[in-house]
Scaffold this active site. Structure first.
Site, PDB file in Angstrom:
ATOM      1  N   HIS A  86       0.832  -1.207   0.000  1.00  0.00           N
ATOM      2  CA  HIS A  86       0.000   0.000   0.000  1.00  0.00           C
ATOM      3  C   HIS A  86       0.865   1.254   0.000  1.00  0.00           C
ATOM      4  O   HIS A  86       2.052   1.224   0.341  1.00  0.00           O
ATOM      5  CB  HIS A  86      -0.918   0.023   1.239  1.00  0.00           C
ATOM      6  CG  HIS A  86      -0.178   0.170   2.537  1.00  0.00           C
ATOM      7  ND1 HIS A  86       0.549  -0.862   3.098  1.00  0.00           N
ATOM      8  CD2 HIS A  86      -0.038   1.230   3.368  1.00  0.00           C
ATOM      9  CE1 HIS A  86       1.102  -0.438   4.224  1.00  0.00           C
ATOM     10  NE2 HIS A  86       0.767   0.830   4.410  1.00  0.00           N
TER      11      HIS A  86
ATOM     12  N   ASP B 125       0.413   4.891   1.875  1.00  0.00           N
ATOM     13  CA  ASP B 125      -0.428   5.307   3.001  1.00  0.00           C
ATOM     14  C   ASP B 125      -1.551   6.254   2.587  1.00  0.00           C
ATOM     15  O   ASP B 125      -1.307   7.308   1.988  1.00  0.00           O
ATOM     16  CB  ASP B 125       0.428   6.000   4.075  1.00  0.00           C
ATOM     17  CG  ASP B 125       1.367   5.031   4.787  1.00  0.00           C
ATOM     18  OD1 ASP B 125       0.995   3.858   4.941  1.00  0.00           O
ATOM     19  OD2 ASP B 125       2.464   5.469   5.178  1.00  0.00           O
TER      20      ASP B 125
ATOM     21  N   HIS C 154       4.663   0.102   0.571  1.00  0.00           N
ATOM     22  CA  HIS C 154       5.341  -0.702   1.573  1.00  0.00           C
ATOM     23  C   HIS C 154       4.424  -1.787   2.109  1.00  0.00           C
ATOM     24  O   HIS C 154       3.213  -1.788   1.857  1.00  0.00           O
ATOM     25  CB  HIS C 154       5.945   0.158   2.693  1.00  0.00           C
ATOM     26  CG  HIS C 154       4.955   1.012   3.422  1.00  0.00           C
ATOM     27  ND1 HIS C 154       4.420   2.168   2.907  1.00  0.00           N
ATOM     28  CD2 HIS C 154       4.400   0.864   4.651  1.00  0.00           C
ATOM     29  CE1 HIS C 154       3.588   2.706   3.783  1.00  0.00           C
ATOM     30  NE2 HIS C 154       3.552   1.927   4.839  1.00  0.00           N
TER      31      HIS C 154
ATOM     32  N   ARG D  51       4.454   6.328  14.945  1.00  0.00           N
ATOM     33  CA  ARG D  51       4.498   6.860  13.582  1.00  0.00           C
ATOM     34  C   ARG D  51       4.001   8.293  13.539  1.00  0.00           C
ATOM     35  O   ARG D  51       2.980   8.639  14.131  1.00  0.00           O
ATOM     36  CB  ARG D  51       3.626   6.000  12.659  1.00  0.00           C
ATOM     37  CG  ARG D  51       3.963   6.244  11.204  1.00  0.00           C
ATOM     38  CD  ARG D  51       3.217   5.311  10.300  1.00  0.00           C
ATOM     39  NE  ARG D  51       2.175   6.057   9.622  1.00  0.00           N
ATOM     40  CZ  ARG D  51       1.444   5.567   8.638  1.00  0.00           C
ATOM     41  NH1 ARG D  51       1.612   4.333   8.233  1.00  0.00           N
ATOM     42  NH2 ARG D  51       0.534   6.309   8.077  1.00  0.00           N
TER      43      ARG D  51
END
Ligand code: SIN
Length: 294
Positions: free
Chosen positions: A98, A100, A257, A272
């Site tokens: 994907h 993000d 990723h 994150r």
């Protein structure tokens, strides 16, 4: 003195000789921005930074941005916890190829992920270069994508494509589920031009792209599958094994990723943060239907 150790010819580099606890971010910011643009994802081992340091590092690359579909920490609206408990079954956050949140109007330009607790083995993350994939894409597929939009949908967060309980990531992540807004179609150019390097790069991913504009899902699927098989070939990919204290920074517009879900029995905790940048529409290459190498 900062040194770069490339992980593969196409993507990924470890930045060495740098301690975020002592160095002035102002001094190294241009080198970090440049390294990220060239390598798409960079890694800094043994940093053990706190959340304030992580937010400052993130702002080297762009303004902090919030994610609508994952609950942030109570007192840190710009920080999410990427957590899978040792006894948590099901999928893992980011456990499919994907880019993000590509289904929102202004997807994050990139993210910073700081490893707090990692499994002794497993829990790696893979990234692929959408620029290397574009460069090597056969001309017939380049022609289909040039000047075309792709349609993105927030499948894991909506109702229409809601994942099953067995495959979705667990409760530790506190993700929004069943939101009809996530089912709304969002158009983005299928090919982007990198704002720093000027390289062309695919802007497609199987988690959120439902079809190509001007085609039905049935017509698009074999084309998108062929492109994704090409894109995820090992040559365009790097695989990173985490150690606690490591910080990764990736360019969301230039990569997909995949977080590997192979560490049941062990806890994995990361923090994150996300930075904003130009929208995909602003990164669209000038339309040129005749030239392939635009
Ligand atoms: C993600 O941001 O997609 C998760 C990456 C990871 O946990 O390795």
């Amino acid at each position: 003195m900062i040194a770069e150790k490339q992980l593969t010819p196409h993507i990924g580099a470890e930045i060495q000789g740098l301690d975020l606890n002592t160095i002035s971010l102002e001094d190294i910011a241009p080198a970090l921005v440049d390294a990220l643009a060239r390598h798409h994802v960079i890694f800094l081992r043994d940093q053990f930074i706190d959340l304030e340091q992580q937010k400052s590092l993130t702002q080297v690359f762009g303004p902090l941005s919030r994610l609508d579909y994952v609950e942030p920490l109570d007192d840190e609206p710009f920080v999410i916890r990427v957590l899978k408990e040792a006894d948590e079954g099901g999928g893992t956050f980011g456990g499919n190829w994907h880019t993000d949140f590509s289904f929102v109007t202004e997807p994050p330009a990139g993210s910073v992920l700081s490893a707090i607790e990692v499994p002794p083995v497993g829990g790696d993350t893979l990234w692929i270069s959408q620029a290397a994939a574009w460069d090597a894409l056969p001309d017939d597929l380049k022609k289909i994508l040039q000047g075309r939009d792709a349609i993105h949908v927030g499948k894991p967060y909506g109702q229409k494509w809601a994942p099953s309980k067995e495959t979705r990531s667990g409760d530790s992540m506190k993700m929004v589920r069943g939101d009809p807004v996530a089912d709304q179609e969002q158009r983005h150019p299928a090919v982007l031009k990198h704002p720093v390097t000027g390289r062309h790069m695919l802007f497609l991913n199987p988690t959120y792209v439902s079809r190509l504009d001007g085609m039905s899902e049935e017509e698009s699927t074999p084309i998108l599958d062929q492109i994704q098989t090409h894109t995820t070939q090992p040559t365009f990919c790097c695989r990173f094994h985490w150690t606690a204290g490591t910080v990764a920074i990736w360019d969301n517009m230039a990569t997909q990723h995949f977080a590997v879900n192979d560490y049941f029995g062990h806890r994995r905790l990361m923090y994150r943060t996300t930075f904003a940048g130009p929208s995909p529409r602003e990164l669209a290459p000038p339309t040129n239907h005749h030239a392939i190498d635009v």
